[in-house]
Design an enzyme around this catalytic site. Structure first.
Site, mmCIF file in Angstrom:
data_model
loop_
_atom_site.group_PDB
_atom_site.id
_atom_site.type_symbol
_atom_site.label_atom_id
_atom_site.label_comp_id
_atom_site.label_asym_id
_atom_site.label_seq_id
_atom_site.Cartn_x
_atom_site.Cartn_y
_atom_site.Cartn_z
ATOM 1 N N GLU A 136 29.897 18.781 34.076
ATOM 2 C CA GLU A 136 31.133 18.366 34.735
ATOM 3 C C GLU A 136 32.113 19.530 34.819
ATOM 4 O OE1 GLU A 136 33.453 16.641 36.965
ATOM 5 O OE2 GLU A 136 31.580 15.636 36.471
ATOM 6 N N TYR A 154 29.862 10.518 20.139
ATOM 7 C CA TYR A 154 29.495 11.878 19.729
ATOM 8 C C TYR A 154 30.099 12.210 18.360
ATOM 9 C CZ TYR A 154 27.356 13.780 24.038
ATOM 10 O OH TYR A 154 26.532 14.071 25.069
#
Lengths: 398, 372
Positions: free
Chosen positions: A244, A128
């Protein structure tokens, strides 16, 4: 309202405890208890034990091989794992890329990748961040240009955790250079063995090699490795971030480390008395224990709301902020508890072959390194300042 | 593990919230403050008719027989509206103590409390004792009853109470006992004053106060456990009141940041202020969690677990309340200092709560001792 677990939840907890007592290898547990680094094989060995039991991916739906647990059961499992000294789950495969593949991936991708994730036949890492794109992730520059059945990827990712162990990386790449930054990003799965991929260690504050730079030099990636649609990667990335929620606060691990801190502080002495009986130090320990208690209840409130299908909202930002602060405080107090012995950089001494004969207690050795390492917790996963922005915008409407 | 409320509990919360919104605006508070005794009999009667005053009274004595979760929901609303009436001192603390002391005299008192005719207050703390259970008030056996002498300080709701539940040691005996003493008894002197948050309190002196033998509630020297138990119920209720005030202060501040403009934009657009508000919200959520925990654990049979939870709750409530109150005033700028705005009153009330039933340091030490 009821704070106690139900009889079924308690029975489940007992099951997990029995399993951990029986199956968790002592050498791995000792490393976790003493805050030493685990190597690749140790992570894989433990994951395979969990997988054999059918517990390889607690949050996965049954159809993909998950155990079909409730949010509360997952919470109990996470906490018992941490308290028992089990290694943390390496999140990049089962907790990060897998939910994206389940939700947006093709049936072929699901069949190809998911079984290897749960068995840890593949080790995934996350592509990322870039040197110029930290909190402002959408400004990322790594490019993927379509060339027939392939994308040609070039650019550099950074902070790729444990990339030195990984054979796959999921990446956000730019597939459209113009227009709104978020609308030109795609989600690409890349085999690390492809020519042009190279991994360069970054040594961090604690002297450890945990993160890396990962470079892509005209790497040819089959188009079949694109997840979902081209230029929709930002949507998938956001889904991943919001997915999450459980265990974001790391409460189980903090409870374990708090016990360790109290053990150290009851061995070390000040003015001839255990440090834990020193009113000043005792109140600092009590303070962090109280903060952790409150966070645990906050976390349970979130789980309870999820079970009742009420949206807990941006409260996961609260869990992240408090959870990371508490982890840092405990590690800081543990180092302070060891006093001057925490000065010794025993890993370096050991590497130089000279760790024998040190006078300090064994518990002192990794304390400063752990304290150093955990400074990352308020920075990664969306820095705590970004989390405060999220709270201000999403909850407070400012 | 379950943090959801029942339908009845939600209904109760709504009812009390509606009552506060309709009957308890900042104007009526200010009016009540101007009347002697700082509270309104009218409001009290209405609360009694609604059954709220008898919330913790057993059904046999005409009450609702509610528990700590119901109390929490009611106190949330009272904290948000900053109720001045002596609900916490009479309907929670004194009522909880009477229930736990038991016996016919306590039952009779409970029945008269439930209908709202009668009020009581616990007179326990003594001058110089700070937050410790140090009782020097003395009860001597006398013909047909008892004679009490001593002093009690900062008895919350003392001025409003018809009956004082006085803790004392019996001469020559061990342990603490509780005596029900009418405020009109000869030798009882009350020095009444408002607290910093506009409620009422009193210092009480007892000079050879003669009462009948049935004034002793519960067994002689056997009141420590009922007192500890009742204090924890009262502590949980106090936490809930504080959470109600915190929520209201937070909301008022959020609204202010959205409407107050400086440098051509709402001040809520400035990141420094956004982050401060985010920290206030974190404090609030942690405090709310601990008020939940306090409500769920204040009657827990395991004394160690209970002590841990209750002291932890008071620490978090004290610290969060202080942070939110201080920052609410700060973010309101000069207006935060003005008596005219409710935010300054939340500041007062939250400060008062930190100083009641043990401050943050007191409970931090207790927690450390309980977890050693």
């Amino acid at each position: 309202m009821e704070i106690a677990f139900t009889a079924e939840e308690q029975a489940f907890q007992d099951d997990v405890r029995r399993f951990l007592a029986r199956e968790l290898p002592a050498d791995i547990r000792d490393k976790v208890y003493n805050a030493r680094h685990l190597d690749r094989d140790e992570y894989v060995r433990w994951q395979k034990i969990l997988h054999a039991k059918g517990w390889g991916a607690p949050a996965w739906p049954v159809e993909f091989g998950g155990p079909g647990w409730s949010a509360i059961q997952q919470h109990i499992f996470d906490e018992e794992m941490a308290l028992a000294g089990a290694p943390r789950t390496v999140p990049f495969g089962p907790k990060m890329v897998a939910p994206v593949i389940m939700k947006f991936g093709s049936p072929e991708q699901q069949k190809r990748f998911l079984p290897r994730i749960i068995a840890m036949d593949d080790w995934w890492c996350q592509g990322y961040s870039e040197a110029g794109s930290g909190s402002d992730l959408a400004s990322l520059k790594t490019r993927a240009v379509r060339d027939g059945d392939h994308y040609i990827v070039s650019g550099q990712k950074t902070w790729t955790t444990l990339a030195q162990y990984a054979n796959w990386i999921f990446c956000l790449v730019r597939t459209r250079p113009d227009g709104k930054a978020q609308a030109g990003i795609s989600f690409l799965l890349i085999d690390m063995k492809t020519p042009g991929v190279s991994v360069h260690p970054i040594i961090t504050l604690d002297g450890a090699h945990e993160v890396n730079e990962t470079w892509f030099d005209d790497v040819r990636v089959p188009v079949s490795n694109l997840v979902g649609e081209e230029n929709k990667g930002w949507t998938y990335a956001k889904f991943l971030l919001g997915h999450e929620r459980t265990n974001i606060a790391g409460i189980g691990a903090s409870k374990r480390e708090l016990q360790r801190l109290k053990k150290i502080a009851s061995t070390e002495t000040r003015n001839g008395k255990p440090l834990l009986d020193d009113p000043h130090f005792a109140s600092r320990v009590a303070q962090v224990e109280i903060d952790l208690m409150a966070l645990e209840v906050t976390n349970l409130r979130v789980l309870s709301a999820e079970r009742s299908r009420r949206d807990p909202g941006a409260v996961s930002s609260i869990l992240k902020i408090k959870g990371s602060e508490i982890q840092q405080t405990i590690s800081e107090l543990a180092m302070l508890a060891a006093g001057p012995y925490a000065l010794a950089d025993v890993r370096q001494a050991r590497d130089a072959g000279g760790a024998q004969g040190l006078l300090g207690p064994a518990h002192a050795t990794p304390l400063a390194a752990t304290y150093f390492n955990l400074r990352k917790t308020t920075i990664y996963g969306g820095s705590n300042e970004i989390q405060r922005n999220i709270i201000a915008h999403m909850i407070l409407g400012l | 593990m379950d943090f959801e409320f029942t339908e009845d509990q939600n209904l109760l919360a709504e009812t009390v919230q509606k009552f506060m919104a309709a009957r308890y605006g900042s104007e009526s508070r200010r009016a009540a403050h101007k009347t002697p005794g700082t509270w309104s009999r009218d409001v009290w009667r209405t609360l009694a008719e609604m059954g709220i005053v008898g919330l913790l009274v057993p059904a046999e004595q005409g009450g609702i027989d509610g528990g700590p979760v119901e109390t929490m929901l009611v106190m949330n609303a009272f904290g948000a509206g900053m109720l001045l009436e002596p609900y916490w001192s009479s309907a929670v603390f004194a009522t909880a103590l009477l229930r736990r002391l038991g016996g016919p005299a306590a039952a009779k008192l409970l029945a008269s409390l439930a209908v709202g005719e009668h009020l009581a207050a616990v007179a326990h703390a003594e001058p110089g004792a700070r937050y410790d259970d140090r009782v020097q008030t003395l009860a001597r056996k006398a013909a047909g009853g008892w004679t009490l002498s001593g002093a009690k300080s900062v008895v919350i709701g003392g001025g409003a109470a018809d009956t004082l539940l006085v803790t004392a040691r019996v001469q020559g005996g061990d342990g603490v006992s509780v005596f029900a003493i009418p405020r009109t008894a000869e030798g009882v002197r009350l020095r009444e004053y408002p607290t910093i948050d506009w409620r009422g309190a009193a210092d009480v002196t007892l000079e050879d106060v003669r009462v009948k033998s049935e004034a002793l509630l519960g067994g002689e020297g056997a009141a420590q456990k009922p007192l500890d138990d009742a204090q924890d119920v009262a502590l949980a209720a106090l936490c809930a009141d504080a959470v109600g005030s915190m929520k209201a202060a937070l909301e008022a501040t959020g609204k202010y940041l959205q409407t107050r403009e400086q440098f051509g934009q709402p001040i809520g657009k400035f990141q420094a202020l956004q982050h401060r508000m985010a920290d206030m919200l974190i404090h609030f959520e942690q405090a709310k969690s601990m008020a939940y925990l306090a409500a769920m654990q204040c009657e827990a049979p395991d004394a160690g677990e209970r002590r841990k939870a209750m002291s932890a709750a008071k620490v978090v409530i004290g610290q969060s309340g202080r942070y939110i109150a201080q920052q609410a005033v700060q973010l309101h700028g000069g207006m935060g200092m003005a008596d005219e705005l409710d935010v300054s009153h939340y500041f007062r009330r939250l400060t008062a709560h930190e100083l009641t039933l043990g401050d943050t340091d007191h409970h931090l030490e207790k927690f450390a001792a309980a977890t050693r």
